[in-house]
Design a protein around this motif. Sequence first.
Motif, short mmCIF file in Angstrom:
data_model
loop_
_atom_site.label_atom_id
_atom_site.label_comp_id
_atom_site.label_asym_id
_atom_site.label_seq_id
_atom_site.Cartn_x
_atom_site.Cartn_y
_atom_site.Cartn_z
N PHE A 274 9.82 20.54 52.19
CA PHE A 274 8.95 21.44 52.93
C PHE A 274 8.73 20.83 54.31
O PHE A 274 8.16 19.74 54.43
N THR A 275 9.17 21.51 55.34
CA THR A 275 9.04 21.00 56.71
C THR A 275 7.92 21.69 57.48
O THR A 275 7.49 21.20 58.51
N LYS A 276 7.47 22.85 56.97
CA LYS A 276 6.38 23.57 57.62
C LYS A 276 5.64 24.37 56.56
O LYS A 276 6.25 25.10 55.78
N VAL A 277 4.32 24.22 56.53
CA VAL A 277 3.47 25.04 55.67
C VAL A 277 2.29 25.45 56.55
O VAL A 277 1.32 24.71 56.71
N ASP A 278 2.40 26.63 57.15
CA ASP A 278 1.42 27.13 58.11
C ASP A 278 0.58 28.20 57.40
O ASP A 278 0.96 29.37 57.34
N LYS A 279 -0.57 27.77 56.88
CA LYS A 279 -1.43 28.68 56.11
C LYS A 279 -1.99 29.80 56.98
O LYS A 279 -2.12 30.94 56.53
N GLU A 280 -2.33 29.49 58.21
CA GLU A 280 -2.93 30.48 59.10
C GLU A 280 -1.97 31.63 59.39
O GLU A 280 -2.33 32.80 59.33
N ASN A 281 -0.72 31.29 59.71
CA ASN A 281 0.28 32.31 60.04
C ASN A 281 1.15 32.70 58.85
O ASN A 281 2.05 33.53 58.97
N LYS A 282 0.90 32.08 57.70
CA LYS A 282 1.62 32.36 56.45
C LYS A 282 3.13 32.20 56.62
O LYS A 282 3.91 33.12 56.35
N ILE A 283 3.52 31.00 57.05
CA ILE A 283 4.94 30.68 57.22
C ILE A 283 5.22 29.37 56.49
O ILE A 283 4.51 28.38 56.68
N LYS A 284 6.26 29.37 55.67
CA LYS A 284 6.71 28.14 55.00
C LYS A 284 8.19 27.96 55.28
O LYS A 284 8.96 28.91 55.17
N GLU A 285 8.58 26.73 55.66
CA GLU A 285 9.98 26.41 55.89
C GLU A 285 10.38 25.23 55.03
O GLU A 285 9.61 24.29 54.86
N THR A 286 11.59 25.31 54.52
CA THR A 286 12.18 24.20 53.78
C THR A 286 13.56 23.92 54.35
O THR A 286 14.20 24.82 54.90
N GLU A 287 14.00 22.69 54.21
CA GLU A 287 15.35 22.31 54.63
C GLU A 287 16.02 21.53 53.52
O GLU A 287 15.38 20.72 52.86
N VAL A 288 17.30 21.78 53.32
CA VAL A 288 18.07 21.02 52.35
C VAL A 288 18.23 19.61 52.89
O VAL A 288 18.64 19.42 54.04
N VAL A 289 17.86 18.61 52.08
CA VAL A 289 17.94 17.21 52.51
C VAL A 289 18.92 16.39 51.68
O VAL A 289 19.21 15.24 52.02
N GLU A 290 19.44 16.98 50.59
CA GLU A 290 20.40 16.26 49.76
C GLU A 290 21.19 17.26 48.93
O GLU A 290 20.63 18.23 48.42
N GLY A 291 22.49 17.00 48.79
CA GLY A 291 23.33 17.81 47.92
C GLY A 291 23.61 19.19 48.47
O GLY A 291 23.37 19.48 49.64
N GLY A 292 24.16 20.05 47.62
CA GLY A 292 24.40 21.43 47.96
C GLY A 292 25.15 21.63 49.26
O GLY A 292 26.26 21.15 49.45
N PHE A 293 24.52 22.34 50.17
CA PHE A 293 25.13 22.71 51.45
C PHE A 293 25.53 21.49 52.28
O PHE A 293 26.54 21.53 52.99
N LEU A 294 24.77 20.42 52.18
CA LEU A 294 25.09 19.22 52.96
C LEU A 294 26.41 18.60 52.49
O LEU A 294 27.11 17.96 53.28
N ASP A 295 26.75 18.80 51.23
CA ASP A 295 27.98 18.24 50.67
C ASP A 295 29.24 18.99 51.12
O ASP A 295 30.35 18.52 50.89
N VAL A 296 29.07 20.17 51.72
CA VAL A 296 30.23 20.96 52.14
C VAL A 296 30.25 21.20 53.65
O VAL A 296 30.80 22.19 54.13
N GLY A 297 29.65 20.26 54.40
CA GLY A 297 29.79 20.28 55.85
C GLY A 297 28.68 20.93 56.65
O GLY A 297 28.80 21.07 57.86
N PHE A 298 27.58 21.30 55.99
CA PHE A 298 26.45 21.84 56.74
C PHE A 298 25.62 20.70 57.34
O PHE A 298 25.37 19.70 56.66
N ASN A 299 25.23 20.83 58.59
CA ASN A 299 24.28 19.90 59.22
C ASN A 299 22.85 20.33 58.90
O ASN A 299 21.95 19.50 58.85
N LEU A 300 22.66 21.64 58.75
CA LEU A 300 21.32 22.22 58.58
C LEU A 300 21.41 23.43 57.67
O LEU A 300 22.32 24.26 57.82
#
Length: 158
Positions: A69-95
């Motif tokens: 979880f990289t952002k949890v903005d309760k006021e604006n109701k926005i949550k962001e997550t980023e893959v930090v291990e495995g999955g997409f990172l294993d097949v050449g994704f930077n982000l």
Amino acid sequence: MFGTLSEEKEVKVPSSKAWELYGTLELGKVVGGKICEAIDVVEGDGGVGTILKLTLKPGSGFTYYNEKFTKVDKENKIKETEVVEGGFLDVGFNLYRIRFEIKDNPNDDVIARSSCLVKTTIEYDVKDEFAANASFATIEPMVALMNVANEHLEKSNN
């Protein structure tokens, strides 16, 4: 190679109720076992820095990935997550970032606020030499997650 995908759905609950699900660890409890095999908390309490391990169902292309979880903005109701291990990172994704935004439905009566809009956006960046793997980025799993979560919200709102 940078790209974005997004989808927005109306949910027949107030935005505050939708945020109670999407903005917390509760979302993993509702969709775990339905969208993926399991969602386990590696560390954290649902705030920024929380890390989840998502064990995916066979045939999904990946066995697991960890997201933070990289952002949890309760006021604006926005949550962001980023893959930090495995999955997409294993097949050449930077982000590989997933964002949920919960907004009041502008077509609702201002007093009643009986529905809201849930938008999910995927932002991704693939290393040039792995550009062909950009096809792994798809909004479909997030649409499936939203369908399960929104059905849960509407059932629990009666």
